[in-house]
Write a protein that holds these residues in place. Structure first.
Motif, PDB file in Angstrom:
ATOM      1  N   UNK A   1      68.593  46.016  36.188  1.00  0.00           N
ATOM      2  CA  UNK A   1      67.476  46.415  35.342  1.00  0.00           C
ATOM      3  C   UNK A   1      67.792  46.113  33.878  1.00  0.00           C
ATOM      4  N   UNK A   2      66.743  46.059  33.070  1.00  0.00           N
ATOM      5  CA  UNK A   2      66.863  45.623  31.675  1.00  0.00           C
ATOM      6  C   UNK A   2      67.848  46.475  30.883  1.00  0.00           C
ATOM      7  N   UNK A   3      67.853  47.780  31.102  1.00  0.00           N
ATOM      8  CA  UNK A   3      68.727  48.648  30.339  1.00  0.00           C
ATOM      9  C   UNK A   3      70.195  48.407  30.582  1.00  0.00           C
ATOM     10  N   UNK A   4      70.538  47.692  31.666  1.00  0.00           N
ATOM     11  CA  UNK A   4      71.938  47.416  31.993  1.00  0.00           C
ATOM     12  C   UNK A   4      72.326  45.972  31.705  1.00  0.00           C
ATOM     13  N   UNK A   5      71.544  45.009  32.195  1.00  0.00           N
ATOM     14  CA  UNK A   5      71.904  43.594  32.039  1.00  0.00           C
ATOM     15  C   UNK A   5      70.983  42.874  31.060  1.00  0.00           C
ATOM     16  N   UNK A   6      70.138  43.649  30.346  1.00  0.00           N
ATOM     17  CA  UNK A   6      69.205  43.076  29.382  1.00  0.00           C
ATOM     18  C   UNK A   6      68.328  42.020  30.055  1.00  0.00           C
TER      19      UNK A   6
ATOM     20  N   UNK B   1      53.016  35.915  39.527  1.00  0.00           N
ATOM     21  CA  UNK B   1      54.183  36.236  40.332  1.00  0.00           C
ATOM     22  C   UNK B   1      54.792  37.529  39.805  1.00  0.00           C
ATOM     23  N   UNK B   2      54.884  38.544  40.662  1.00  0.00           N
ATOM     24  CA  UNK B   2      55.581  39.781  40.324  1.00  0.00           C
ATOM     25  C   UNK B   2      57.023  39.615  40.779  1.00  0.00           C
ATOM     26  N   UNK B   3      57.977  39.704  39.850  1.00  0.00           N
ATOM     27  CA  UNK B   3      59.402  39.499  40.154  1.00  0.00           C
ATOM     28  C   UNK B   3      60.145  40.815  39.978  1.00  0.00           C
ATOM     29  N   UNK B   4      60.792  41.275  41.042  1.00  0.00           N
ATOM     30  CA  UNK B   4      61.432  42.584  41.061  1.00  0.00           C
ATOM     31  C   UNK B   4      62.944  42.445  41.139  1.00  0.00           C
ATOM     32  N   UNK B   5      63.634  42.988  40.157  1.00  0.00           N
ATOM     33  CA  UNK B   5      65.088  42.903  40.095  1.00  0.00           C
ATOM     34  C   UNK B   5      65.737  43.749  41.185  1.00  0.00           C
TER      35      UNK B   5
ATOM     36  N   UNK C   1      75.589  39.575  36.545  1.00  0.00           N
ATOM     37  CA  UNK C   1      74.244  40.160  36.662  1.00  0.00           C
ATOM     38  C   UNK C   1      73.507  39.758  37.939  1.00  0.00           C
ATOM     39  N   UNK C   2      74.249  39.327  38.967  1.00  0.00           N
ATOM     40  CA  UNK C   2      73.663  39.020  40.266  1.00  0.00           C
ATOM     41  C   UNK C   2      72.664  37.864  40.209  1.00  0.00           C
ATOM     42  N   UNK C   3      73.001  36.843  39.442  1.00  0.00           N
ATOM     43  CA  UNK C   3      72.256  35.583  39.412  1.00  0.00           C
ATOM     44  C   UNK C   3      73.297  34.476  39.565  1.00  0.00           C
ATOM     45  N   UNK C   4      73.264  33.761  40.692  1.00  0.00           N
ATOM     46  CA  UNK C   4      74.298  32.794  41.034  1.00  0.00           C
ATOM     47  C   UNK C   4      73.793  31.360  40.966  1.00  0.00           C
ATOM     48  N   UNK C   5      74.724  30.449  40.777  1.00  0.00           N
ATOM     49  CA  UNK C   5      74.452  29.012  40.836  1.00  0.00           C
ATOM     50  C   UNK C   5      75.189  28.434  42.039  1.00  0.00           C
ATOM     51  N   UNK C   6      74.466  27.721  42.888  1.00  0.00           N
ATOM     52  CA  UNK C   6      75.052  27.117  44.092  1.00  0.00           C
ATOM     53  C   UNK C   6      74.875  25.607  44.041  1.00  0.00           C
TER      54      UNK C   6
ATOM     55  N   UNK D   1      68.995  39.202  31.670  1.00  0.00           N
ATOM     56  CA  UNK D   1      69.726  38.236  32.501  1.00  0.00           C
ATOM     57  C   UNK D   1      68.857  37.597  33.575  1.00  0.00           C
ATOM     58  N   UNK D   2      68.100  38.401  34.322  1.00  0.00           N
ATOM     59  CA  UNK D   2      67.264  37.828  35.372  1.00  0.00           C
ATOM     60  C   UNK D   2      66.122  37.021  34.774  1.00  0.00           C
ATOM     61  N   UNK D   3      65.498  37.541  33.732  1.00  0.00           N
ATOM     62  CA  UNK D   3      64.405  36.817  33.090  1.00  0.00           C
ATOM     63  C   UNK D   3      64.897  35.509  32.472  1.00  0.00           C
ATOM     64  N   UNK D   4      66.127  35.514  31.962  1.00  0.00           N
ATOM     65  CA  UNK D   4      66.677  34.355  31.262  1.00  0.00           C
ATOM     66  C   UNK D   4      67.225  33.309  32.212  1.00  0.00           C
ATOM     67  N   UNK D   5      67.854  33.736  33.315  1.00  0.00           N
ATOM     68  CA  UNK D   5      68.566  32.814  34.194  1.00  0.00           C
ATOM     69  C   UNK D   5      67.976  32.706  35.603  1.00  0.00           C
ATOM     70  N   UNK D   6      66.884  33.407  35.868  1.00  0.00           N
ATOM     71  CA  UNK D   6      66.303  33.383  37.201  1.00  0.00           C
ATOM     72  C   UNK D   6      65.526  32.128  37.533  1.00  0.00           C
ATOM     73  N   UNK D   7      65.182  31.309  36.522  1.00  0.00           N
ATOM     74  CA  UNK D   7      64.531  30.006  36.684  1.00  0.00           C
ATOM     75  C   UNK D   7      63.067  30.092  37.109  1.00  0.00           C
ATOM     76  N   UNK D   8      62.467  31.258  36.937  1.00  0.00           N
ATOM     77  CA  UNK D   8      61.037  31.375  37.217  1.00  0.00           C
ATOM     78  C   UNK D   8      60.197  30.892  36.043  1.00  0.00           C
ATOM     79  N   UNK D   9      60.638  31.161  34.822  1.00  0.00           N
ATOM     80  CA  UNK D   9      59.829  30.814  33.658  1.00  0.00           C
ATOM     81  C   UNK D   9      59.677  29.306  33.491  1.00  0.00           C
ATOM     82  N   UNK D  10      60.731  28.546  33.831  1.00  0.00           N
ATOM     83  CA  UNK D  10      60.647  27.080  33.751  1.00  0.00           C
ATOM     84  C   UNK D  10      59.549  26.549  34.673  1.00  0.00           C
ATOM     85  N   UNK D  11      59.456  27.132  35.872  1.00  0.00           N
ATOM     86  CA  UNK D  11      58.388  26.725  36.788  1.00  0.00           C
ATOM     87  C   UNK D  11      57.044  27.316  36.370  1.00  0.00           C
TER      88      UNK D  11
END
Length: 394
Positions: A243-248, A234-238, A162-167, A250-260
């Motif tokens: 988009x939600x209809x494809x990856x549900x 913060x407006x966050x644009x995938x 879903x285009x969210x990577x860990x480095x 994923x970005x909201x869950x793993x993007x690490x914005x909500x923790x901050x």
């Protein structure tokens, strides 16, 4: 490590927003830049993963693909796009470019990103710097084409759903927020806010989000502290295929914005694009597939996202911080100033602003910062505004 709770149906309620920012990846990065430039009176900074300079695509899919992603064909230089922006600002179709000076801008391009050519991302850095923005640019992380997060599900060099990577231990989200806000508190280990799912139709022109390639549902993560106290927005644009209809979620869950968000009093708005004819990947409109006005304040998707931000309180509760294009020539029956406004150079300026005959930027230029005083006739002379009666009345 679920970083977002199950969504609950709701609405975008107004909050005490102290600052409004925008971020995005790829098509969402291009869109974030468009929003920041066109509505620089509203957005105070931007964080952009892998995108190019404002309106690089020039309303052309071929240019978007071959000049603004690859560099197979010539593209507009930053200087040319800067002049285009100035011209549009003079015409009122985007906000004054002076607003960009001093704004914090954080940019990211992974060394393993083969989707957007590095030269295109470099153009974005040059564009912002030339307008006086405070640019921080991370272009040394070995990431593929993706949003990068400490809890990303993909490997660092991946360019795949879903285009969210860990480095490793890298935390570009912290870098971005620290640059935008000046400082940032450590991320929460467990999120405690709520994820509001709302109908985007209430914010899109015509009420039909599908007609402008936007999904029916949008989301906003709201920390508990924001229900009672001041918060940033913060407006966050995938990106495309994100988009939600494809990856549900994923970005909201793993993007690490909500923790901050939880520890830094920040609401995160997640608008959603979707597919339509000419947009099979569910990208945001940065090349004109839906409207030739895509990079302007009048662009349908731009208008929808800004409407959402303002519904949450972006720009200040109840104050006319909008610099949107005139939409009506019918004057209201009341000339009562906005709440909290006490004095002004001219009542005529305020009357013309609320009647949408002039933009808020023009209203401010005329001295109309704080309300209502004695009226005098207001006339347009060329590109300026004056009390000279030998000019054409508005």
């Amino acid at each position: 490590m679920a970083a977002v709770p199950p969504p609950t149906q709701g609405t975008l309620d107004r909050h005490n927003i102290t600052g409004t920012y925008v971020s995005g990846l790829s098509s969402g990065g291009f869109m974030a830049n468009q929003l920041h430039v066109a509505y620089s009176g509203l957005f105070q900074g931007a964080g952009i993963f892998s995108a190019g300079a404002y309106d690089c695509a020039q309303n052309s899919l071929s240019t978007a693909l071959n000049a603004c992603m690859d560099t197979l064909t010539p593209r507009q230089t930053p200087a040319q796009l800067e002049q285009l922006t100035r011209n549009r600002a003079a015409a009122g179709s985007v906000d004054p470019v002076q607003n960009l000076s001093g704004d914090p801008v954080w940019l990211f391009h992974g060394t393993g990103d083969n989707t957007i050519d590095p030269a295109v991302n470099n153009d974005l850095a040059t564009y912002y710097r030339d307008f006086g923005a405070k640019v921080a640019y991370n272009n040394t992380t070995p990431a593929g084409h993706a949003w990068v997060s400490p809890i990303g599900p993909n490997s660092c060099g991946s360019t795949s759903s879903p285009y969210v990577n860990k480095c490793g231990n890298a935390d570009p989200v912290r870098e971005m927020l620290a640059h935008l806000f000046g400082e940032v508190k450590p991320a929460a280990s467990t999120v405690t806010g709520k994820l509001v799912q709302f109908d985007q139709g209430g914010y899109t022109p015509g009420g039909n989000p599908g007609s402008i390639s936007m999904g029916r549902e949008g989301f906003a993560y709201v920390p508990r502290a924001c229900d009672t106290g001041p918060c940033r927005l913060m407006v966050a644009l995938h990106g495309c295929y994100q988009y939600f209809g494809l990856v549900q979620n994923a970005l909201m869950d793993k993007g690490y914005l909500n923790e901050y968000a939880d520890t830094n009093n920040m609401i995160v708005l997640y608008p959603q694009a979707t597919t339509m004819a000419g947009n099979p990947r569910g990208c945001w409109d940065w090349w004109g597939y839906q409207s030739a006005q895509y990079p302007l304040k009048s662009g349908p998707q731009m208008t929808a996202v800004v409407n959402m931000a303002r519904a949450l309180g972006g720009g200040g509760a109840g104050q006319p911080t909008s610099t949107s294009q005139p939409t009506s020539t019918t004057a209201p029956t009341s000339t009562t100033p906005p709440p909290g406004y006490t004095e002004v150079v001219t009542a005529a300026a305020y009357q013309h602003y609320v009647a949408r005959r002039i933009t808020y930027s023009q209203y401010v230029t005329l001295g109309g910062r704080h309300g209502y005083n004695t009226a005098f006739p207001l006339y347009k002379c060329g590109s300026g505004w004056t009390d000279r009666q030998d000019c054409t009345p508005i």
